[in-house]
Structure formats: C-alpha cells, structure tokens
Design an enzyme around this catalytic site. Structure first.
Site, PDB file in Angstrom:
ATOM      1  CE  LYS A  91       9.453  16.939  -4.487  1.00 45.19           C
ATOM      2  NZ  LYS A  91       8.051  16.955  -4.990  1.00 45.19           N
ATOM      3  CB  SER A 161       6.741  20.195  -3.509  1.00 43.80           C
ATOM      4  OG  SER A 161       6.506  18.915  -4.080  1.00 43.80           O
ATOM      5  CB  SER A 185       4.705  18.793  -6.606  1.00 41.52           C
ATOM      6  OG  SER A 185       4.036  19.378  -5.525  1.00 41.52           O
TER       7      SER A 185
END
Length: 478
Positions: A91, A161, A185
């Site tokens: 990420k 997210s 997330s």
C-alpha cells in the site's frame, strides 16, 4: 502448471521450493497478469474501464530481487525463508528507501522515502519480491478508493482504504499485499473484493515508516486470497517483536500460527462462537445477512457451538472521532501550505480535524477507549466466547466515483465502518474472509472473526477450517 500468477502464497512457496517454478518465472507471470488485468498503466485518477490497482510498478527492482531469491533458494534450499521469491504489493503508505511514497495524493507528489518501513524491512529480509505500490484512498482517509475499480464489477467500489491491494489480489495480479487499518481499511476492501485479510492485535506489526492516519488507531497487516496465506505473511511480519504505543502495551509474543486446516469433519468441536445484536443494529443488506447465516451454519456443521448474545455498551463513535481527528490534525498540520492539493473530501476531512485540538477531550476519549477494551475482554471471558462472528460491512460494494466528493466525510453515518471501528478502538485482532457471492447483488460478501488481544492463532485456526470445509476463497473473476 496453471497460470502461476493465480497461485496463492503457500502454493507458490511450495512450487518454488520444489523447483517446479523459479522466482523469475513467477515474476514474469505476475507481470503479464498486471499487463492484462490492470487496465493500462497506473494512473492517479483511474478510469471507468480500468482496475488501476497500482500507483507505481518497479520492474527493474522486482527483476533484481527475483534473481536474488532464486540464488538464495538454490543456496539455502529448505533453510530459505518460506516467503522467499513471493511477489508482494505494498500500500502506498509503506516507505521503501529510495522510492516514492505519496499516499495516493498530489500533496506528497515528488516525495521520496529515505528509510524502509519496518514491515517491508522484515519481508525484504525474507526474500519477498516488491512488485509496486498499490493505491490507497488518499491518505487512507476513506473507505472507497474510487480511483480503483472492483475486479468483480468495474463500476463498483473496491472498498478502502486498502482498495488497491484488495483489487490487485482479487484480480490475481499478485499473491500477497500489505494494507493498513484505522477504522476498517484492511477489512472493508477484503469484504468488497472477496479476499482475506488479518488486522492483527494493535502493535503486533510495527508501524514505523508507514504514513499514519491516526497512529494510536493504525494497524498494519497482511492481505491475500486465503487466511492461510495471511498467516504465513503475519508470521514473518511479527518476527522481530511488537511495538508499544502511548496507549497500549505490546501484545505477548506471537506463537506459531496455523497454516493448514485441522483434521477431521468437525475441527471446531469445543469452540464457542458468538453472534451479537451489533449486526442487526447495523441494518444488513439481504445478501450480507445471508452470508452471515452461511458462516454461522458452517461453524455449526464443523462442530462449533454458536450463541446469540447482547453486545456490551462500550466506547462510542464520538470517542473514536475525537481520537481519530485529533491525531489527523496533529499529523496533517505539516502539510498546511499544500492543502489546496488534497482531493475535495480529504481537504474537508483535514479541515474538520482542525477543530479537534482539545487535550482534555482527547485524554477522556483515550480513557474511554481503555475502559471499552476491558469491558469487551470481560465479555469474552464471562461468556466463554472463543470468537465473535459478524459481518465485516453491512452492505456490498456500491458504485464507485463519489468517495472524494464534497461532504463524504464518513464518521457516525458511514455504514462502511459501523461494525469495524470498534476493533480499532480495542486493538483486538480480526480475521476477515469471504462468505460467498450475494444472490441479488452478484458481489462478494464477507464476515469477520474477532477475539481479544493476542489471539491471532485461534482466529486463524477457525478461519482456515472454515475456508477449507465450507467457505472457500473466491476464484478471481478475470
């Protein structure tokens, strides 16, 4: 051999160690899968017909690391780390020394990291191969990641997210990825894309070198297509020790994690699994309710006792909001001169956070959080509950494209975090897994297993048994 890019972590590791596949060959297959399934080169905004899971790809670095992994496997044989040669997506919050780190935001355009995040440092030492950085909802401040499409339906949200990591896994572009979780997330995109993830006990995986959203709520953790693969990743991520925070002591050292289902037709015999009234209060979409019932029936068929219990009153969304926004305000003050470069909803999110600077309110919220953790731990003990089973989110993936619009601040009215934020407040571990495809929506639904701090091994054992016997990982849709 079938397309190597579709192998899971443990499957690929076995093939590499048996010399049925080289790390270079695995990388070539992953690279081809990205070219075929990402929908073109990575972009900042995405496009309606593109999955666009990636912010940036690092082909030269990946090729070098794959060659090094093959040399290590040849040299060390069975003594090589289990994850040696396995491709990985990070990420775009995880620092990699010498590479860009932008949190999928123009605010950080041009920024280059000068350290390795501890999590990446540990996986790099295990010989993993970094493919690239995956998209996050800007600064991890939302649950949609609208620049990324859901591989099951490109017009739908991948969740967030950690939406880029989830989409890359669901589309079989990579076997392993890392995400972060402040209010859900890791788990929201897992449910919406039909993959597995594990939010470890708070502090289990150090967050040093990760761009924070709210450090005392942030968790770093693994994402993969199965919980067994998540276990392999967490075992490596946790090696080297946990991290203390200002509000929570580090968890006890991690025991050896299960990576195989237990034998027999009733491996959950003697396990007590609770369902609570939290799910009903969240207002479940019918497909999600059906997925929860499938998971409950599966637990019972595998020998578990299931019970329905009332959830205790604990820290509220108001307490969570005070902690979250106070920490967001403290961190984002350094970007004040570039505030016009945020996407609209993220700018509004940061501006709202500016109003949460009362130290007394922050301390009171953290104390309420501590009491809530104790109340929930007592609830598990009093009812002899091994795991709480609940939907991960109360709905399936919605249409993408509105998450950065004005007024999309999340919080009290946001159904995406209605069930997830509690476990960031308590720091409890959560294993998220798919519970099938909804008959009405034709989209994935997910469930979560929760237990008190330090019980990752127990959750993984239950989840792996469920995936082996009743709720298998979903096949990639493309």
């Amino acid at each position: 051999m079938a397309d190597p890019a579709r192998l899971g972590v443990l499957e690929a590791a076995a093939a590499l160690r048996a010399r049925e596949l080289s790390a270079v060959e695995l990388l070539e297959s992953v690279t081809a899968a990205i070219a075929a399934r990402n929908g073109g080169e990575p972009t900042c905004e995405g496009a309606p017909d593109a999955v666009n899971a990636w912010v940036r790809l690092y082909p030269e670095l990946a090729a070098s690391q794959a060659r090094a992994a093959d040399e290590r496997l040849a040299r060390e044989g069975e003594d090589a780390p289990l994850l040696c040669g396995i491709p990985l997506g990070l990420k775009d919050l995880y620092a990699v020394d010498g590479l860009p780190l932008t949190a999928s935001s123009r605010v950080l355009e041009g920024r280059v990291a000068h350290v390795d995040a501890t999590a990446w440092l540990r996986l790099k030492a295990n010989g993993m191969v970094l493919i690239g950085h995956t998209h996050t909802h800007e600064f991890a401040a939302g649950g949609t990641t609208d620049q990324v499409a859901n591989p099951h339906a490109l017009e739908r949200s991948a969740g967030g997210s950690s939406g880029g990591s989830a989409a890359a896994l669901a589309a079989a572009m990579v076997p392993a990825a890392l995400g972060t979780d402040t209010a859900g997330s890791l788990r929201i995109p897992a449910a919406m894309c039909g993959i597995s993830s594990l939010k470890p006990t708070h502090g289990r995986v150090p967050i040093d070198g990760i761009e924070p959203l709210a450090a005392s709520l942030d968790h770093a953790g693994p994402m993969a297509r199965s919980l067994a693969d998540c276990a392999a990743l967490l075992q490596a991520l946790a090696a080297g020790g946990a991290q203390a925070s200002a509000v929570m002591a580090p968890p006890a050292p991690l025991v050896a994690l299960p990576m195989l289902p237990r034998p027999g037709a009733r491996p959950l015999q003697g396990t007590r699994i609770a369902l609570s009234d939290r799910a009903g209060a969240a207002g479940l979409e019918p497909d999600v309710a059906a997925g929860l019932e499938r998971a409950r029936e599966a637990c019972e068929q595998l020998g578990a006792e299931t019970v329905e219990l009332s959830a205790p009153a604990a820290a509220s969304m108001d307490h969570f909001s005070v902690v979250l926004f106070a920490e967001v305000a403290a961190h984002h003050s350094r970007y004040a001169e570039r505030r016009e470069r945020y996407r609209t909803s993220i700018r509004e999110f940061v501006e709202l956070a500016d109003g949460f600077t009362d130290a007394r309110a922050y301390i009171a919220a953290q104390l309420a959080r501590d009491r809530a953790s104790a109340i929930w731990e007592q609830w598990f003990d009093e009812h002899a509950v091994d795991a709480l089973l609940e939907p991960t989110v109360p709905l399936t993936a919605r249409e993408r494209g509105e998450g950065y619009d004005s007024g999309r601040l999340g919080g009290q009215a946001d159904p995406l975090i209605a069930l997830t934020y509690t476990w960031n407040m308590t720091g409890f571990p959560v294993a998220a897994l798919p519970a099938g495809i909804g008959s009405a929506s034709a989209m994935p639904v997910g469930v979560s297993l929760i237990a008190p701090r330090g019980r990752e091994a127990e959750l993984l054992a239950i989840g792996i048994d469920l995936q082996e016997h009743a709720l298998p990982p979903l096949e990639p849709p493309c």
